[in-house]
Design a protein around this motif. Structure first.
Motif, short mmCIF file in Angstrom:
data_model
loop_
_atom_site.label_atom_id
_atom_site.label_comp_id
_atom_site.label_asym_id
_atom_site.label_seq_id
_atom_site.Cartn_x
_atom_site.Cartn_y
_atom_site.Cartn_z
N LEU A 156 0.82 -1.21 0.00
CA LEU A 156 0.00 0.00 0.00
C LEU A 156 0.85 1.26 0.00
CD1 LEU A 156 -2.86 -0.97 2.47
CD2 LEU A 156 -2.88 -0.99 -0.03
N HIS A 180 -1.94 -4.67 -5.94
CA HIS A 180 -3.08 -5.59 -5.93
C HIS A 180 -2.68 -7.03 -6.25
CE1 HIS A 180 -2.89 -4.36 -10.19
NE2 HIS A 180 -3.35 -5.55 -10.43
N ARG A 181 -1.40 -7.25 -6.53
CA ARG A 181 -0.94 -8.61 -6.80
C ARG A 181 -0.26 -9.25 -5.59
NH1 ARG A 181 -0.65 -8.81 -12.57
NH2 ARG A 181 -2.86 -9.16 -12.90
N VAL A 219 -1.45 -10.07 -2.70
CA VAL A 219 -2.23 -11.14 -2.08
C VAL A 219 -2.05 -12.46 -2.84
CG1 VAL A 219 -4.41 -10.61 -3.24
CG2 VAL A 219 -4.45 -11.72 -1.02
N PHE A 256 -15.89 -3.94 4.80
CA PHE A 256 -16.80 -3.17 3.96
C PHE A 256 -18.11 -3.12 4.73
CE2 PHE A 256 -13.84 -5.32 1.05
CZ PHE A 256 -13.19 -4.20 0.57
N MET A 278 -15.00 -11.20 -0.85
CA MET A 278 -13.95 -10.29 -1.35
C MET A 278 -12.57 -10.79 -0.95
SD MET A 278 -15.12 -7.81 -3.24
CE MET A 278 -15.96 -9.21 -3.98
N GLY A 279 -12.49 -11.48 0.20
CA GLY A 279 -11.21 -12.05 0.60
C GLY A 279 -10.72 -13.12 -0.36
N PHE A 320 -11.11 -12.89 -3.67
CA PHE A 320 -11.21 -12.25 -4.99
C PHE A 320 -10.14 -12.75 -5.97
CE2 PHE A 320 -10.73 -9.08 -8.26
CZ PHE A 320 -12.03 -8.66 -8.51
N ALA A 321 -8.94 -13.00 -5.46
CA ALA A 321 -7.84 -13.40 -6.35
C ALA A 321 -8.24 -14.64 -7.15
CB ALA A 321 -6.58 -13.68 -5.52
N MET A 347 -9.64 -2.53 -0.73
CA MET A 347 -9.95 -3.24 -1.96
C MET A 347 -8.66 -3.75 -2.61
SD MET A 347 -13.18 -3.32 -2.96
CE MET A 347 -13.21 -5.04 -3.33
N LEU A 350 -5.95 -4.57 -1.04
CA LEU A 350 -5.49 -5.72 -0.25
C LEU A 350 -6.21 -7.00 -0.65
CD1 LEU A 350 -5.25 -4.26 3.38
CD2 LEU A 350 -3.40 -4.60 1.74
N MET A 351 -7.43 -6.86 -1.14
CA MET A 351 -8.20 -8.03 -1.57
C MET A 351 -7.70 -8.57 -2.92
SD MET A 351 -10.47 -8.31 0.88
CE MET A 351 -9.25 -7.66 2.00
N GLY A 352 -6.82 -7.81 -3.56
CA GLY A 352 -6.33 -8.23 -4.86
C GLY A 352 -7.09 -7.59 -6.01
#
Ligand SMILES: Nc1ncnc2c1ncn2[C@@H]1O[C@H](COP(=O)(O)OP(=O)(O)O)[C@@H](O)[C@H]1O
Ligand SMILES: [Mg+2]
Lengths: 234, 286
Positions: A50, A71-72, A74, A88, A99-100, A102-103, B177, B179-181
């Motif tokens: 971040l 975003h990669r 995770v 959220f 959402m956890g 999502f990958a 968001m 962090l979620m990928g």
């Protein structure tokens, strides 16, 4: 597994971390403790992408992390339970857990992992349809940890999971962390609740004004007079 | 009750469906990206011209032309985001208003350049249906039905798919968001494509009822904004309800006075709302 050396990071002209070095080996639980404003959250944010570091080496399983888009991260196997939970609030518990996962690599395993998280935290199953923002602090923390577990991370980052919770709930949260340890996860945890966190980790680092002041096994730090005075109130 | 009043109410209801579709698209974009596409109704115009052009010059059947228009306007939505919104995402909201406002005039002039200022239509005359003593145009009924199906489809997408849930969630915490990928840029592009696609769908429904001309956007743009503000900017449910409130004001007001006066009344209501309840009927945002 995670190797950090000479890390410098900050906000604008302000340096929050000066030459931080830290390692986490596979299977370990490691704590970073220190007073408010020491840079603990900043360190976690740099690890999960971040915040871009100004200088230093950041490697995960031998690969340079700084080159990975945020975003990669995770997908590489690092999940982050952020400070203040950060669910959220207007999504349901189950949607947060979704959402956890999502990958792309996590999606095919969504159903089985959801079952697994629900078996770890049966309360979440009861609350599955409830809006996350309407739950109590302790429940929200469970959901935030569950959300991070949905990616089956190799390394779980936790930033002050016990902050802002009533004492009874704090004990429950530390029990949860202990259970996650027993599940075999590698954990890097930030805490201000030094006494309790030293009970459950293998090693710890003491971070003060952006610099690692001390490090060692949990037992050695518990016995260290300076630590006892400054953090354990003995 | 007066049968003509009933007819006016039914027509208002049918109009409300398409307006709700437009408000949904605008609200979706505002809710996710935090920008207002001032030129939204001009994207509808582009879709209407696309259908007119494909159908009249190339003989493409209307259903096929409609599908192409949806895809075409979805692509326009992506381009609007990539070329206009993304470069100024972090800058003051007024700049975004000015940039999309500029797009509005650009699209109007461009349409005039290509097609002239004439009113054009696809030359299709759909029947008028008599239900009891009420006359309803089939085109309106079709538009209402398709708009509802489109909205239900969007709702399912936002409830069931990963990217759909991410679209609903991203404004709640943009950083987490990541962090979620989730790549926020990708969410913005998908949202822009959906917003464009909804405008394209509205175009396909409106081209059956109205002539297309370069300033057709002015017939739908302002009312769509009013609906969004009335329902609370960014609130999709609010926009949906407000669309039907607004269309009834116009329909019933039009029945007792005139269509022109009913629009005046609707805009007056809007201004009063801004003073009394700027966050809208359902809005949490202020
Ligand atoms: N977004 C930010 N912008 C500027 N300074 C920040 C920001 N976040 C944290 N800081 C500063 O960086 C330092 C370290 O903060 P942080 O990492 O949050 O500490 P900790 O988590 O140990 O309490 C503090 O001095 C804080 O004021
Ligand atoms: Mg902190």
């Amino acid at each position: 597994m995670l190797e950090i050396a000479g890390l410098e990071a900050g906000y604008g002209g302000f340096r929050a971390l000066h030459g931080v070095a830290l390692t986490v080996r596979a299977g370990e639980a490691v704590a970073v403790v220190g007073p408010n404003g020491a840079g603990k959250t900043t360190l976690m944010r740099v690890i999960s992408g971040l915040l871009a570091p100004v200088a230093g080496r950041l490697a995960f399983e031998g690969a340079d992390l700084a080159a990975v888009p945020p975003h990669r991260i995770v997908e590489r196997g690092i999940a982050h339970v952020p400070e203040n939970r950060r669910l959220f609030p207007r999504l349901s518990v189950e949607e947060n857990l979704r959402m956890g996962a999502f990958a792309p690599a996590s999606r095919p395993h969504f159903t089985e992992r959801l079952e697994w998280v629900y078996s770890l935290f049966p309360r979440m199953r009861e609350r599955r349809a409830q809006l996350a923002g309407t739950m109590s602090g302790g429940e929200q923390q469970m959901c935030a940890i569950g959300r991070a577990l949905m990616s089956k991370p190799k390394l779980l980052l936790m930033d002050e999971p016990s902050a802002g919770l009533a004492p009874v709930i704090v004990d429950q949260v530390f029990d949860l962390v202990r259970r996650i340890r027993q599940e075999g996860f590698t954990v890097l945890i930030v805490e201000q609740n030094v006494r309790q966190v030293l009970e459950l980790v293998d090693r710890a680092y003491v971070l003060e004004v952006g610099t690692i002041r001390r490090s060692g096994s949990a037992a050695a730090l518990q016995a260290d007079p300076a630590i006892r005075e400054a953090y354990l109130g003995i | 009750m007066d049968i003509f009043l009933v007819e006016a109410i039914v027509n208002g209801l049918l109009l409300g469906g398409v307006l709700a579709l437009l408000a949904l698209g605008l609200n979706l974009i505002f809710g996710v990206i935090d920008v207002v596409w001032i030129a939204y109704a001009e994207l509808v115009m582009c879709g209407m011209y696309a259908i007119y052009w494909l159908h009249t010059y190339y003989g493409v059947p209307l259903p096929a032309a409609a599908v192409i228009a949806v895809l075409f306007v979805a692509l326009l939505g992506v381009l609007v985001h990539k070329l206009i919104i993304a470069p100024i995402l972090g800058s003051a909201p007024i700049n975004q208003l000015l940039a999309t406002g500029g797009l509005l005039f650009f699209l109007q002039s461009f349409a005039t350049l290509l097609f002239g200022a004439d009113f054009r239509n696809v030359g299709l005359r759909l029947p008028i249906i008599e239900v009891g003593e009420i006359f309803v145009s089939f085109a309106r009924l079709l538009a209402f039905g398709v708009a509802l199906v489109g909205m239900v489809g969007l709702w399912l997408f936002l409830k069931r798919t990963y990217i759909g849930i991410a679209i609903r969630a991203i404004a709640q915490d943009r950083e987490v968001m990541i962090l979620m990928g989730v790549d926020p840029q990708r969410v913005y592009l998908v949202t822009s494509a959906i917003g464009g696609g909804l405008a394209g769908l509205a175009a396909a429904l409106l081209v059956l009822q109205y002539d297309v001309h370069p300033s057709i956007g002015l017939s739908f743009g302002p009312i769509t904004f009013m609906i969004c503000v009335l329902g609370g900017l960014g609130s999709m449910i609010g926009g949906f309800v407000a669309a039907f409130i607004m269309s009834q004001i116009i329909a019933i007001g039009g029945f007792y006075t005139s269509i022109e006066l009913s629009y005046v009344l609707a805009f007056l209501l809007f201004i009063v709302m801004i003073f009394v309840r700027p966050q809208g009927i359902f809005g949490g945002r202020s």
